[in-house]
Design an enzyme around this catalytic site. Structure first.
Site, mmCIF file in Angstrom:
data_model
loop_
_atom_site.group_PDB
_atom_site.id
_atom_site.type_symbol
_atom_site.label_atom_id
_atom_site.label_comp_id
_atom_site.label_asym_id
_atom_site.label_seq_id
_atom_site.Cartn_x
_atom_site.Cartn_y
_atom_site.Cartn_z
ATOM 1 N N CYS A 16 2.540 -10.705 2.044
ATOM 2 C CA CYS A 16 1.507 -11.046 1.502
ATOM 3 C C CYS A 16 0.207 -10.786 2.508
ATOM 4 O O CYS A 16 -0.917 -10.831 2.202
ATOM 5 C CB CYS A 16 1.402 -12.653 1.072
ATOM 6 N N HIS A 42 -3.835 -13.070 -6.475
ATOM 7 C CA HIS A 42 -3.349 -12.694 -5.382
ATOM 8 C C HIS A 42 -2.547 -11.576 -5.564
ATOM 9 O O HIS A 42 -1.526 -11.185 -5.775
ATOM 10 C CB HIS A 42 -2.274 -13.732 -4.986
ATOM 11 N N CYS A 47 0.427 -17.474 4.390
ATOM 12 C CA CYS A 47 1.931 -17.381 4.348
ATOM 13 C C CYS A 47 2.514 -16.035 3.750
ATOM 14 O O CYS A 47 1.766 -15.442 3.117
ATOM 15 C CB CYS A 47 2.655 -18.367 3.753
#
Length: 392
Positions: free
Chosen positions: A91, A349, A378
């Site tokens: 990510c 996201h 994260c």
């Protein structure tokens, strides 16, 4: 060290990462190419002087398999001699792209770097680049009772920090409310590039994932997304409170920032938007997985000799509501400075693009009374990046 400054930061509007999403008809190469073309045009940089296009992308398969930054640059009609490299730090891939750009410029090896990211989750499904059931080999045997999904990790974080369902849903409603208010106030206008079809028609010019009417009552009716009998046995402490409503939605998007040395900006008449002060990366427990932004933040602040209270604006990626809440609770952070324009729960996201999207929003927030911005997120496997930006 050379000072590294951001002179341009743009992103696409975020589309729903599903077959009904507005950007499903846009190839990920074309999605990123439109952002890159706008970045070059708006900054006025000579594209022939760009030395690298460092591009984050998580699912590097199918349409995203062949160095997407390279082909997006060429699709934008930009000079052929400019190279590109693709980064996968899950990510945090495009936040790592920005850190690599910063490092290249601070170290003096380059003067002009594009840091970008792209992910079309509607066209290249999450996890499609993982082949075979035994994806982790011996690492899985190191961590009994076995590795877990990020959804289960979010449940474990919620249990450890005592974050109940109502609190998670309240946080999620706040994310949507803040994002809707920011959009209405025009706070995103300068950072968004309208995305067009091959015919030139605008297909999306504002974020598609914001739910202005989100309420705790509505979210309370959603069922836990990750509840299952196997993990009930493995983790009896879990309260099963993570739902689609307090998680970030799958999304399509692209982002790009132009980073140059301060001397290059002065020589070429480019106006810096922010200076990159420093960045770090760290990792911890891959089972809990989502809490590494906490040590990443302390590591960065310690290295730079700063205090969290010194930072005016903080972007903590909202992969799941427990992530920013655990971060804020552990560091006693001011909730008003945390994701003040909403976060990924509202804005989506698009994994490979999210780090650069957070940084783009942070760069545009700097100005007036906002002198500094921290970005952290994260990443799968228990990793995290953190980066500090400030006004010149």
């Amino acid at each position: 060290m050379n000072a590294a400054v951001v002179v341009g930061a743009l992103r696409s509007p975020i589309g729903k990462g599903k077959p009904t999403g507005a950007l499903v008809g846009i190839h990920p190469i074309d999605l990123l190419s439109q952002v890159l073309a706008a970045l070059v045009e708006q900054t006025g940089v000579d594209p022939a002087e760009v030395e690298d296009v460092v591009t984050g992308c998580v699912s590097q398969v199918a349409e995203q398999s062949a160095t997407p930054g390279r082909w997006a640059w060429l699709a934008a009609g930009l000079p052929e001699h400019v190279p590109s490299v693709t980064i996968d730090r899950r990510c945090g891939s495009s936040l790592q792209s920005l850190q690599f750009a910063y490092q290249a410029i601070a170290g003096g090896s380059q003067d002009v770097v594009v840091a970008a990211g792209v992910e079309s989750m509607s066209r290249v499904p999450m996890g499609s680049n993982r082949q075979g059931a035994d994806a982790f080999g011996g690492a899985a045997r190191r961590y009994p009772p076995g590795l877990v999904s990020q959804g289960i990790a979010a449940e474990l974080v919620a249990a450890r920090w005592g974050l109940g369902r109502e609190l998670l849903d309240e946080y999620s409603v706040t994310s949507h409310r803040r994002a809707a208010q920011a959009r209405a106030a025009g706070a995103f206008d300068a950072e968004i590039v309208p995305i067009r079809s091959a015919s030139g028609a605008v297909v999306l010019d504002q974020d598609e994932t914001i739910r202005e009417g989100s309420t705790v009552e509505a979210l309370s009716g959603l069922r836990p997304a990750f509840e299952n009998e196997v993990d009930k046995q493995r983790f009896p402490e879990i309260g099963w409170s993570i739902t689609a409503g307090n998680s970030s939605p799958l999304a399509d998007g692209a982002s790009a920032l132009l980073v140059v040395s301060e001397r290059y900006a002065e020589k070429n008449g480019l106006t810096p938007m922010a200076r990159i002060v420093g960045g770090v990366v760290t990792a911890e427990d891959p089972i809990q997985m989502l809490t590494a932004p906490i040590p990443a933040t302390t590591k960065l602040l310690d290295r730079l000799g700063r205090e969290l209270d010194d930072i005016d604006h903080v972007e903590v990626n909202e992969a799941f509501a427990p992530v920013p809440l655990a971060w804020a609770g552990s560091l006693d952070a001011d909730p008003d400075r945390l994701n003040p324009r909403g976060g990924a729960i509202a804005l989506g996201h698009p994994t490979g693009a999210s780090g650069a999207r957070l940084a783009t929003t942070a760069v545009h927030a700097i100005g007036g009374s906002t002198k500094s911005a921290l970005v952290t997120m994260c990443e799968a496997g228990g990793m995290a990046n953190a980066l500090l930006l400030e006004a010149l």
